[in-house]
Design an enzyme around this catalytic site. Structure first.
Site, mmCIF file in Angstrom:
data_model
loop_
_atom_site.group_PDB
_atom_site.id
_atom_site.type_symbol
_atom_site.label_atom_id
_atom_site.label_comp_id
_atom_site.label_asym_id
_atom_site.label_seq_id
_atom_site.Cartn_x
_atom_site.Cartn_y
_atom_site.Cartn_z
ATOM 1 N N LYS A 22 0.195 -1.422 -0.052
ATOM 2 C CA LYS A 22 -0.109 0.203 -0.046
ATOM 3 C C LYS A 22 1.179 1.197 -0.005
ATOM 4 O O LYS A 22 0.829 2.627 -0.689
ATOM 5 C CB LYS A 22 -0.863 -0.246 1.218
ATOM 6 C CG LYS A 22 -2.032 1.032 1.810
ATOM 7 C CD LYS A 22 -2.459 1.051 2.751
ATOM 8 C CE LYS A 22 -1.806 1.719 4.097
ATOM 9 N NZ LYS A 22 -1.233 3.288 4.566
ATOM 10 N N ASN A 23 1.963 1.162 0.710
ATOM 11 C CA ASN A 23 2.734 2.695 1.544
ATOM 12 C C ASN A 23 3.586 3.271 0.073
ATOM 13 O O ASN A 23 4.053 3.856 0.123
ATOM 14 C CB ASN A 23 3.106 2.396 2.487
ATOM 15 C CG ASN A 23 2.516 2.179 4.043
ATOM 16 O OD1 ASN A 23 1.269 3.302 3.115
ATOM 17 N ND2 ASN A 23 2.883 2.553 4.781
ATOM 18 N N CYS A 116 -5.357 13.146 12.859
ATOM 19 C CA CYS A 116 -6.178 11.576 12.320
ATOM 20 C C CYS A 116 -5.657 10.200 14.045
ATOM 21 O O CYS A 116 -4.186 11.537 14.950
ATOM 22 C CB CYS A 116 -5.977 11.177 11.436
ATOM 23 S SG CYS A 116 -3.706 10.149 11.522
ATOM 24 N N ARG A 121 0.205 14.651 13.060
ATOM 25 C CA ARG A 121 0.741 13.677 11.747
ATOM 26 C C ARG A 121 0.913 15.742 11.099
ATOM 27 O O ARG A 121 0.312 15.765 9.241
ATOM 28 C CB ARG A 121 0.073 13.300 10.965
ATOM 29 C CG ARG A 121 0.220 12.066 11.671
ATOM 30 C CD ARG A 121 -1.054 11.324 10.450
ATOM 31 N NE ARG A 121 -0.355 9.716 9.920
ATOM 32 C CZ ARG A 121 -0.396 9.242 9.306
ATOM 33 N NH1 ARG A 121 -1.456 8.735 9.299
ATOM 34 N NH2 ARG A 121 0.443 8.568 8.659
ATOM 35 N N ASP A 305 4.979 0.908 12.091
ATOM 36 C CA ASP A 305 3.116 0.368 12.102
ATOM 37 C C ASP A 305 3.710 -1.103 12.235
ATOM 38 O O ASP A 305 2.374 -2.257 11.601
ATOM 39 C CB ASP A 305 3.143 -0.301 10.125
ATOM 40 C CG ASP A 305 3.078 1.397 9.471
ATOM 41 O OD1 ASP A 305 2.833 2.434 10.558
ATOM 42 O OD2 ASP A 305 2.353 1.832 8.461
ATOM 43 N N ARG A 397 -8.540 -0.668 4.341
ATOM 44 C CA ARG A 397 -7.427 0.513 4.276
ATOM 45 C C ARG A 397 -6.138 -0.460 3.524
ATOM 46 O O ARG A 397 -5.661 0.109 2.908
ATOM 47 C CB ARG A 397 -7.169 1.018 5.559
ATOM 48 C CG ARG A 397 -8.663 2.101 4.842
ATOM 49 C CD ARG A 397 -8.160 3.575 6.188
ATOM 50 N NE ARG A 397 -7.033 4.023 5.874
ATOM 51 C CZ ARG A 397 -5.806 4.435 6.404
ATOM 52 N NH1 ARG A 397 -6.043 4.512 7.755
ATOM 53 N NH2 ARG A 397 -4.463 4.764 6.376
HETATM 54 C C1 UD1 Z 1 4.045 7.122 6.320
HETATM 55 C C2 UD1 Z 1 3.426 5.607 5.791
HETATM 56 C C3 UD1 Z 1 2.488 5.345 7.711
HETATM 57 C C4 UD1 Z 1 3.897 4.707 9.004
HETATM 58 C C5 UD1 Z 1 4.569 6.134 8.474
HETATM 59 C C6 UD1 Z 1 5.994 5.907 9.248
HETATM 60 C C7 UD1 Z 1 2.629 5.831 4.096
HETATM 61 C C8 UD1 Z 1 1.294 6.433 3.043
HETATM 62 N N1 UD1 Z 1 1.773 6.064 5.695
HETATM 63 O O1 UD1 Z 1 3.281 7.559 6.363
HETATM 64 O O2 UD1 Z 1 2.111 3.920 7.282
HETATM 65 O O3 UD1 Z 1 3.445 4.686 9.721
HETATM 66 O O4 UD1 Z 1 5.221 7.056 7.783
HETATM 67 O O5 UD1 Z 1 6.715 5.237 9.745
HETATM 68 O O6 UD1 Z 1 3.691 5.746 3.467
HETATM 69 N N2 UD1 Z 1 6.242 15.011 10.577
HETATM 70 C C9 UD1 Z 1 5.874 15.859 10.716
HETATM 71 N N3 UD1 Z 1 6.038 16.880 10.011
HETATM 72 C C10 UD1 Z 1 5.775 16.409 8.623
HETATM 73 C C11 UD1 Z 1 6.062 14.870 8.557
HETATM 74 C C12 UD1 Z 1 5.534 14.694 9.685
HETATM 75 O O7 UD1 Z 1 6.338 16.276 12.043
HETATM 76 O O8 UD1 Z 1 6.367 17.605 7.648
HETATM 77 C C13 UD1 Z 1 5.827 13.582 11.604
HETATM 78 C C14 UD1 Z 1 4.471 12.762 11.770
HETATM 79 O O9 UD1 Z 1 3.792 13.833 12.316
HETATM 80 C C15 UD1 Z 1 5.031 11.772 12.715
HETATM 81 C C16 UD1 Z 1 6.478 11.625 12.047
HETATM 82 O O10 UD1 Z 1 6.953 12.774 11.128
HETATM 83 O O11 UD1 Z 1 5.395 11.621 13.952
HETATM 84 C C17 UD1 Z 1 6.588 10.066 11.330
HETATM 85 O O12 UD1 Z 1 5.675 10.793 9.605
HETATM 86 P P1 UD1 Z 1 5.940 10.061 8.071
HETATM 87 O O13 UD1 Z 1 7.609 9.737 8.109
HETATM 88 O O14 UD1 Z 1 5.686 11.370 7.134
HETATM 89 O O15 UD1 Z 1 4.365 9.189 8.089
HETATM 90 P P2 UD1 Z 1 4.003 9.283 6.680
HETATM 91 O O16 UD1 Z 1 4.406 9.148 5.469
HETATM 92 O O17 UD1 Z 1 2.335 10.029 6.723
#
Ligand code: UD1
Length: 432
Positions: A22-23, A116, A121, A305, A397
């Site tokens: 998925k990711n 969420c 996030r 995850d 999902r």
């Molecule tokens: C992706 C995965 C999700 C997984 C996560 C961490 C997808 C679609 N989803 O989510 O399944 O759990 O990686 O491995 O690929 N953060 C910030 N600022 C930002 C972006 C992120 O502070 O602009 C923080 C987030 O709040 C979180 C951490 O960074 O605490 C990790 O988030 P991120 O790696 O961005 O996860 P996603 O890409 O949303």
């Protein structure tokens, strides 16, 4: 919303084929917006998140056709200013279209994805990166407008190796002028799959899978045929299913290298994992009862995850374990449900202290997010009596037909379609 009925206590056996990730699939679908060329994606998982990303592309005017083993996508023209609010609010990953739309059209208007259930996030790192590439960003009434006449390559340091920010910036940079270097980039296999896909389109991305990714912008991208990598979280979940039920199963379509931390922790708990002589990965969970401590970290560390699924296994370990969640601030929502099933878990701050118990008891439980939902299914497989897992839409999902796959392995698990949803589902159903 559907529910799952599970009569626990059955051993699992046989083989299960892991679906495409998925990711990896979601950012790759977003990246299709970068090119007018035809893209053919194989091993696309049939998941509701993928369905919503497909809908997002269609609402932007992209042609998406299902083929036998995947999807054909052609973004000849793009309509509108950005993905529609209803789809962005439904699925955070729609925000991954921002980088591609900015690169292709010089402008994107997109609603703020918001928090969420597993945490706040934020998207500050995505926006910081777009700004560094020369984009102007305005926020009004819950929408962000990102625009730039010409994106220019730059050095971008990510304060945290965010998966989504790394992916969004790779997409934007692939058509920027000059060279972009993303420092402290996410190293996840899904980032590497996106880089491989972009390179197949004609982009020049190197270093994906390390902390420094270099993207040399190109003027033109073409079409490509690409196979999505196997889903390491689905594979890890089935490995834990073998461990909690004390079973031996074989997983097909797995890249064990992507599961180093998960396999290491399962082995520490007593499982045996090895390549099978007929192909696939054999997981023997017959002696998986040792307590272990886990800290979630960015890849190659232990994945957030997989935290909820491991917690189920540790509720039945012979001793005390500690799980510390370092990625998301609110990812222990499965704890109260597991405690209702007889587990003994206490949460203090970012850590869950788990005291092993003799058995779990079947109970009606509610899934609150994707991986929490998966953990409740695993708990149901081993609990005494009947477990009802409500709100299965969260699980759908990210898991492709989890009930069918587990039933084929010998689990007593059935999906009950809830009457009131049947009408709505004919609108949105994922093709099965
Ligand atoms: C992706 C995965 C999700 C997984 C996560 C961490 C997808 C679609 N989803 O989510 O399944 O759990 O990686 O491995 O690929 N953060 C910030 N600022 C930002 C972006 C992120 O502070 O602009 C923080 C987030 O709040 C979180 C951490 O960074 O605490 C990790 O988030 P991120 O790696 O961005 O996860 P996603 O890409 O949303």
């Amino acid at each position: 919303m559907d529910k799952l009925l599970i009569n626990g206590g059955k051993k699992l056996s046989g083989r299960v084929k892991i679906s495409g990730a998925k990711n990896a699939c979601l950012p790759i679908l977003a990246a299709c917006l970068l090119t007018k060329g035809e893209v053919c994606l194989k091993d696309v998982p049939l998941l509701s998140d993928v369905h919503f990303m497909k809908k997002t592309l269609e609402r932007l005017g992209v042609q998406v056709y299902s083929s036998d083993d995947g999807l054909k996508i052609k973004a000849e023209v793009i309509h509108g200013e950005g993905p529609p609010f209803d789809l962005v609010s439904r699925m955070r990953a729609s925000f991954l279209t921002a980088g591609a739309l900015l690169a292709r059209r010089g402008r994107v208007r997109i609603s703020l994805p918001g928090g969420c259930s597993i945490g706040r996030r934020p998207i500050d790192l995505h926006l910081k990166g777009f700004r560094a590439l020369g984009a102007k960003i305005e926020e009004t009434c819950g929408y962000i407008c990102i625009q730039s006449k010409e994106l220019k390559g730059e050095r971008i340091y990510l304060d945290f190796p965010s998966v989504g920010a790394t992916e969004n910036l790779m997409m934007a940079a692939s058509r920027a002028k000059g060279i972009t270097v993303i420092e402290n980039a996410a190293e996840e296999p899904e980032v590497v799959d996106l880089a491989n896909f972009l390179n197949a389109l004609g982009a020049k991305v190197s270093g994906a899978g390390t902390k420094i990714i270099r993207v040399e912008g190109v003027k033109h991208l073409g079409g490509a045929v690409h196979t999505i990598i196997p889903d390491r979280v689905e594979a890890g979940t089935f490995m834990v299913a073998a461990a909690v039920t004390g079973s031996r199963i074989i997983l097909d379509n797995v890249i064990l290298d992507h599961l180093k931390a998960v396999a290491a922790k399962l082995k520490e708990a007593g499982a045996c994992i090895k390549e099978h002589s007929d192909g696939g990965i054999l997981v023997n969970g017959e002696n998986c009862s040792r307590p272990i401590d886990i800290k979630t970290l960015p890849y190659p560390g232990f994945p957030t995850d997989m935290q909820a699924q491991f917690m189920v296994m540790l509720t039945l370990a012979e001793g005390n374990s500690v799980i510390t969640e370092n990625i998301f601030e609110n990812r222990f929502m499965h704890v109260s449900e597991l405690n209702r099933m007889g587990a003994n878990i206490r949460v203090e701050g970012a850590s869950a202290f788990i005291q092993g118990v003799q058995r779990l008891q079947g109970f009606p439980v509610r899934s609150t997010d994707l991986r929490a939902g998966a953990s409740l299914v695993l708990a149901g497989l081993v609990a005494r009596g009947r477990t009802e897992v409500l709100e299965v839409n969260h699980i759908d999902r990210g898991y492709c037909r989890i009930d069918e796959k587990l039933r084929k392995l010998g689990a007593d698990i059935h999906r009950v379609k809830m009457e009131e949803d049947i009408e709505a589902e004919t609108e949105t159903a994922v093709p099965r």
